[in-house]
Scaffold this active site. Sequence first.
Site, mmCIF file in Angstrom:
data_model
loop_
_atom_site.group_PDB
_atom_site.id
_atom_site.type_symbol
_atom_site.label_atom_id
_atom_site.label_comp_id
_atom_site.label_asym_id
_atom_site.label_seq_id
_atom_site.Cartn_x
_atom_site.Cartn_y
_atom_site.Cartn_z
ATOM 1 N N ASN A 20 0.857 -1.184 0.000
ATOM 2 C CA ASN A 20 0.000 0.000 0.000
ATOM 3 C C ASN A 20 0.895 1.236 0.000
ATOM 4 O OD1 ASN A 20 -1.750 2.200 0.912
ATOM 5 N ND2 ASN A 20 -3.226 0.609 1.413
ATOM 6 N N ASN A 73 -12.939 -3.554 0.281
ATOM 7 C CA ASN A 73 -13.888 -2.442 0.356
ATOM 8 C C ASN A 73 -14.313 -2.150 -1.073
ATOM 9 O OD1 ASN A 73 -13.127 -2.239 3.075
ATOM 10 N ND2 ASN A 73 -11.649 -0.596 2.674
ATOM 11 N N SER A 106 -10.912 3.713 -1.623
ATOM 12 C CA SER A 106 -10.369 5.005 -2.005
ATOM 13 C C SER A 106 -9.985 5.026 -3.479
ATOM 14 C CB SER A 106 -9.180 5.368 -1.116
ATOM 15 O OG SER A 106 -8.215 4.364 -1.178
ATOM 16 N N HIS A 158 -9.815 -4.001 -6.240
ATOM 17 C CA HIS A 158 -8.685 -4.404 -5.399
ATOM 18 C C HIS A 158 -9.179 -4.850 -4.037
ATOM 19 C CE1 HIS A 158 -9.491 -0.318 -4.016
ATOM 20 N NE2 HIS A 158 -8.781 -0.566 -2.929
ATOM 21 N N CYS A 215 -18.124 -27.765 17.168
ATOM 22 C CA CYS A 215 -17.856 -26.431 16.607
ATOM 23 C C CYS A 215 -19.185 -25.700 16.412
ATOM 24 C CB CYS A 215 -17.119 -26.583 15.278
ATOM 25 S SG CYS A 215 -17.168 -25.093 14.251
ATOM 26 N N HIS A 262 -15.062 -28.660 8.151
ATOM 27 C CA HIS A 262 -14.481 -27.893 9.249
ATOM 28 C C HIS A 262 -12.997 -27.613 9.005
ATOM 29 C CE1 HIS A 262 -13.979 -26.310 13.283
ATOM 30 N NE2 HIS A 262 -12.770 -26.827 13.198
#
Lengths: 334, 334
Positions: free
Chosen positions: B75, B152, B160, B165, B195, B239
């Site tokens: 980044n 995102n 942004s 990506h 579980c 699992h």
Amino acid sequence: MPELRKDAIIGRWVIISTNRGKRPSDFGATIEEKRGGFCPFCETHEATTPPEIFAYRASGTAPNSPGWTLRVVPNKFPALQIEGDLDKVGDGMFDKMSGIGAHEVFIESPLHDMTIPKMALPDLEKLFWGFRERVLDLKKDRRFKYIMLFKNYGSAAGASLEHPHSQLIALPVVPLVVQQEMQGAKAYYDYKDRCVFCDILHQEKSAGIRVISENDDFFALSPYAPRFPFETWIVPRQHSSVFENATNAHFANLAKALQDTITRLDKVLQDPPYNFIIHNAPLQEEHDVPYYHWHIEIIPKLTKVAGFEWGTGFYINPTPPEDATKFLREVDLS
Amino acid sequence: MPELRKDAIIGRWVIISTNRGKRPSDFGATIEEKRGGFCPFCETHEATTPPEIFAYRASGTAPNSPGWTLRVVPNKFPALQIEGDLDKVGDGMFDKMSGIGAHEVFIESPLHDMTIPKMALPDLEKLFWGFRERVLDLKKDRRFKYIMLFKNYGSAAGASLEHPHSQLIALPVVPLVVQQEMQGAKAYYDYKDRCVFCDILHQEKSAGIRVISENDDFFALSPYAPRFPFETWIVPRQHSSVFENATNAHFANLAKALQDTITRLDKVLQDPPYNFIIHNAPLQEEHDVPYYHWHIEIIPKLTKVAGFEWGTGFYINPTPPEDATKFLREVDLS
């Protein structure tokens, strides 16, 4: 009837509210569209809210008529409903109960354009009086375990109406973050035999780099590990875990501290959207407990980088609290 | 150098990042303004990113030149930095350490307008291959305790840049929500000897009302107590607590499940902003543990009512998961 459901892994209770918008197409409608020009909270529009629960009003004026300075009404689209039994039941391996609770709106002023920085201090004090009245009344109802008091200011912070208002939600469960706060504060107290918030105040007073302002009863400070830029806490000097035990004299200084803080945030960040949340002990705690310390957390909503943080509980804050303190402290309040 | 600081009450670590925007005036700049028309992630713009760490590319093509299908780069504005020592120290009563970590960007396609629904399945599979490669490499570094993998999508979800990506953040601490998930899952396992995620799959298969789709290796379902409308989880049938132990055959079905789910969300909610987060066991867990089950959580960002939830950990969801399931299941995928 809304439902409270518990996440089977983390134990977080959420409200599944069926009274509010729910179809996929409903999410397109923005707050602005909902407003439509007419404000149900303005003076003379009293008939457009559910009947008032409580108000401070000029003597001789009737409920639900003009003449008030603070008006408390049920939320027209409540997340929870007041009547009914909790009906705690299992749903296979899951847990749920009825969405019992209270959801009230505090209309802070008859004037549509009033804001906390512009309010007369006696009116802002009465908001806290009103919070106290409603909490003292609702805590008699043994179904409730926690009462949240908060304000959303600005549409980016979740406000659905412009007119100045704050909210109360009484819950039959304790929210996860409150549970964590109580557990963390208790663990510190068990280890140190001191309140963690009292210790923070003690340290911050001498360090001096994160204290924004203070008066006789309250400190405004940037927390050491803030999640958000310009996150600010207002913490009472005197130890108490119970917000609603505060006196009118304390609330006078709380009104000053809150107005001072919001005014500083306004000047530095140009009228930012924000939330304030009163962090108070759960209602089961019958007496003032030595390990918890009520306070107000103010979160300006400055960045959109948010959804990710929700999912992880992990926060990246681009503004060191020492820098935020400096900006807020240097504001010209004249 | 960014700093990791621990909240003294809840124990939440946050990154105080000084490499990013931090002055009050910086918060006005929106993502759109930052874009400015030029995309550093597009093919032929390789020189505008930091040098690539890893890529899938046509044989004979050189690093940092065209010919790739997936490209992993540091980044450019990292929240954490890779070089240095942790330097864990006290700061009075508080705790901090250096902001050591990795922050990498996975450029999912050379094409600016590619989206998950439009991607060729082999390319989407390779995104997971890439995640696995980077996790397997970074987990050799004993300073790291947790690796977050997430996407995102859309500016409201915190992206942004538009170009498709996703991101990786390697951390020297375990995020609070991950700690809670591990503790909750462990408590369930200690009590039931099973579980909790396996039990959820078992129950949801027979209940049938929250399963959106399934294939040979994965279920897509609406969780019983979702925080957000249309929150969707993709859970492996088999699992395993360790994402990076999955095989290529599993990743082929994961790509199918993710593409199918995002396509359904797109059709029902008209291309919503969303986050997906891979929930994986912390790195200290050397072996596959019986009590935790890796999975993906997808959160469409539909409402602005958010700041308040951040402060309380309390969520009001207007869409019952059974309704969301129905809408998503009925999508015409033809």
